[in-house]
Design an enzyme around this catalytic site. Structure first.
Site, PDB file in Angstrom:
ATOM      1  N   HIS A  32       4.691  -0.281   0.006  1.00 15.57           N
ATOM      2  CA  HIS A  32       5.728  -0.859   0.857  1.00 15.57           C
ATOM      3  C   HIS A  32       4.386  -1.738   1.321  1.00 15.57           C
ATOM      4  O   HIS A  32       3.335  -1.787   1.489  1.00 15.57           O
ATOM      5  CB  HIS A  32       6.345   0.778   1.999  1.00 15.57           C
ATOM      6  CG  HIS A  32       5.181   1.459   2.577  1.00 15.57           C
ATOM      7  ND1 HIS A  32       4.839   2.321   2.175  1.00 15.57           N
ATOM      8  CD2 HIS A  32       4.295   0.794   3.693  1.00 15.57           C
ATOM      9  CE1 HIS A  32       4.024   3.179   2.598  1.00 15.57           C
ATOM     10  NE2 HIS A  32       3.625   2.025   4.133  1.00 15.57           N
ATOM     11  N   HIS A  69       1.326  -0.831   0.071  1.00 15.41           N
ATOM     12  CA  HIS A  69      -0.207  -0.322  -0.159  1.00 15.41           C
ATOM     13  C   HIS A  69       0.686   1.401  -0.141  1.00 15.41           C
ATOM     14  O   HIS A  69       2.140   1.476   0.189  1.00 15.41           O
ATOM     15  CB  HIS A  69      -0.797  -0.015   1.638  1.00 15.41           C
ATOM     16  CG  HIS A  69       0.277   0.300   2.767  1.00 15.41           C
ATOM     17  ND1 HIS A  69       0.961  -1.439   2.953  1.00 15.41           N
ATOM     18  CD2 HIS A  69      -0.186   1.094   3.511  1.00 15.41           C
ATOM     19  CE1 HIS A  69       0.852  -0.186   3.944  1.00 15.41           C
ATOM     20  NE2 HIS A  69       0.728   0.435   4.388  1.00 15.41           N
ATOM     21  N   ARG A 105       7.827  -8.697  15.533  1.00 15.51           N
ATOM     22  CA  ARG A 105       8.228  -7.641  15.318  1.00 15.51           C
ATOM     23  C   ARG A 105       7.640  -6.355  15.271  1.00 15.51           C
ATOM     24  O   ARG A 105       6.615  -6.290  15.820  1.00 15.51           O
ATOM     25  CB  ARG A 105       8.211  -7.411  13.078  1.00 15.51           C
ATOM     26  CG  ARG A 105       8.703  -6.446  12.243  1.00 15.51           C
ATOM     27  CD  ARG A 105       8.882  -5.762  11.188  1.00 15.51           C
ATOM     28  NE  ARG A 105       9.469  -4.812  11.615  1.00 15.51           N
ATOM     29  CZ  ARG A 105       8.670  -4.295  10.443  1.00 15.51           C
ATOM     30  NH1 ARG A 105       7.731  -4.256  10.695  1.00 15.51           N
ATOM     31  NH2 ARG A 105       9.175  -3.058  10.024  1.00 15.51           N
ATOM     32  N   ASP A 158       0.953   4.956   2.448  1.00 16.18           N
ATOM     33  CA  ASP A 158       0.149   6.160   3.003  1.00 16.18           C
ATOM     34  C   ASP A 158      -0.245   7.300   2.779  1.00 16.18           C
ATOM     35  O   ASP A 158       0.091   8.093   1.224  1.00 16.18           O
ATOM     36  CB  ASP A 158       1.275   6.572   4.076  1.00 16.18           C
ATOM     37  CG  ASP A 158       1.952   5.545   4.940  1.00 16.18           C
ATOM     38  OD1 ASP A 158       1.503   3.475   4.419  1.00 16.18           O
ATOM     39  OD2 ASP A 158       2.822   4.620   5.489  1.00 16.18           O
TER      40      ASP A 158
HETATM   41  C1  OGA Z   1       1.817   0.742   8.165  1.00 16.89           C
HETATM   42  C2  OGA Z   1       2.586  -0.058   7.560  1.00 16.89           C
HETATM   43  C3  OGA Z   1       4.933  -1.092   8.467  1.00 16.89           C
HETATM   44  C4  OGA Z   1       5.062  -1.785   9.611  1.00 16.89           C
HETATM   45  O1  OGA Z   1       1.441   0.885   9.084  1.00 16.89           O
HETATM   46  O2  OGA Z   1       1.305   1.655   7.118  1.00 16.89           O
HETATM   47  O3  OGA Z   1       3.477   0.780   6.967  1.00 16.89           O
HETATM   48  O4  OGA Z   1       6.544  -1.949   9.342  1.00 16.89           O
HETATM   49  N1  OGA Z   1       3.591  -0.275   8.616  1.00 16.89           N
HETATM   50  O5  OGA Z   1       5.025  -1.533  10.459  1.00 16.89           O
HETATM   51 NI    NI Z   2       2.771   2.069   5.256  1.00 20.93          NI
END
Ligand code: OGA
Ligand code: NI
Length: 299
Positions: free
Chosen positions: A230, A173, A240, A175
């Site tokens: 990403h 996605h 994580r 942001d």
């Molecule tokens: C998000 C995202 C990445 C992560 O929450 O928009 O891209 O590392 N998270 O959790």
């Molecule tokens: Ni994100």
């Protein structure tokens, strides 16, 4: 693995240039010497670990997210799922106003989130000022984040170790906001999509912050900066934990290219819309959709 640009904020002159170049090429960069204390980050991480260690029924009392609160597996209202649980909150400077709705978030967790989000907000405003200075466009960006009505939010994601290999933790996605500031523990999984369409793993660095260009900044720069796609893939060994501050404008803000950035005769590539309209539209879409598509002028 890809060598993403590393911006050393203690070197102010080269930082500005590097940030703008990175926003054009990757929509993404890593920041070191950012001035946010390790203790603060460690305290937040430890409170978050405590929260996610609560019994499921306790966490569920702070969910499901609507849109804020505790969520598990489901991302957004349109059927997207991921291998994670999370907490999504408004990052309004008076963050504590949400407290009565989320009874299982402890007082120390609230306090440290308040401190952390205000430190990261300042850091983001500084980076946005660097961008504006380099582009010669005043303080058009940071004022949106510093505004009392700024619609920013804060998310803590917890990805448990996943027995299946290479499962998607958080699907691809972009942001929607102006810019996101991400910090994660030392566990792999975060990937960005490069200009050539290939996916690159980003080496985790718990002492650094990672900045991602959001859809709104893409529009405000009339496509000079690209919001970066990403995703997170799971791993089977380590859990994580990531924390993301999403810097957004006030709801009523009209999102359009910054005038002083436009060259003579240059036209906006996008239809006019407010942040509130964009959010509504994004809320109706699935995670992986190109949400800016329907705001392109020639569509
Ligand atoms: C998000 C995202 C990445 C992560 O929450 O928009 O891209 O590392 N998270 O959790
Ligand atoms: Ni994100």
């Amino acid at each position: 693995m890809v060598d993403i640009p590393v911006v050393d904020l203690s070197d102010a002159i080269s930082a500005k240039k590097l940030i703008v170049e990175a926003c054009k090429e990757f929509g993404f960069f890593k920041v070191i010497n950012h001035g946010i204390s390790r203790e603060l980050v460690a305290m937040l991480e430890s409170e978050a670990v405590n929260f996610f260690a609560l019994p499921q029924h306790e966490k569920d009392r702070s969910g499901p997210p609507s849109p804020f609160g505790y969520g598990n597996t489901r991302i957004g209202p349109n059927g997207d799922t991921g291998w994670l649980e999370y907490l999504l909150l408004s990052a309004h400077p008076k963050l504590m106003f949400q407290k009565p709705h989320f009874s299982t978030i402890s007082e120390p967790f609230w306090l440290v989130m308040g401190e952390y989000t205000s430190a990261v907000r300042q850091l983001l405003m500084g980076v946005l000022d660097d961008i504006c200075e380099e582009l010669g466009i005043g303080t058009a960006l940071s004022r949106l984040i510093g505004d009392e009505r700024s619609d920013s939010c804060f998310r803590v994601n917890h990805y448990p170790p996943c027995p299946a290999l290479n499962k998607i933790g958080f699907g691809e996605h972009t942001d929607p906001q102006i810019m996101s500031v991400l910090r994660s523990c030392d566990a792999p999984g975060f990937q960005i999509c490069l200009k050539n369409g290939s996916w690159a793993s980003v080496q985790s660095d718990p002492n650094a912050f990672y900045f991602a260009v959001g859809d709104t900044l893409q529009v405000m720069t009339n496509g000079r900066f690209k919001s970066v796609k990403h995703r997170v893939v799971t791993n089977c060994i380590k859990s994580r934990l990531s924390m993301i501050y999403f810097g957004g404008p006030p709801l009523t803000e009209k999102i359009r290219p910054i005038c002083s950035l436009m060259e003579e005769g240059e036209e906006s590539m996008y239809k006019k819309f407010t942040w509130s309209e964009y959010k509504k539209s994004a809320y109706k879409s699935i995670l992986g959709e190109d949400r800016l598509q329907r705001f392109h002028k020639n569509k």
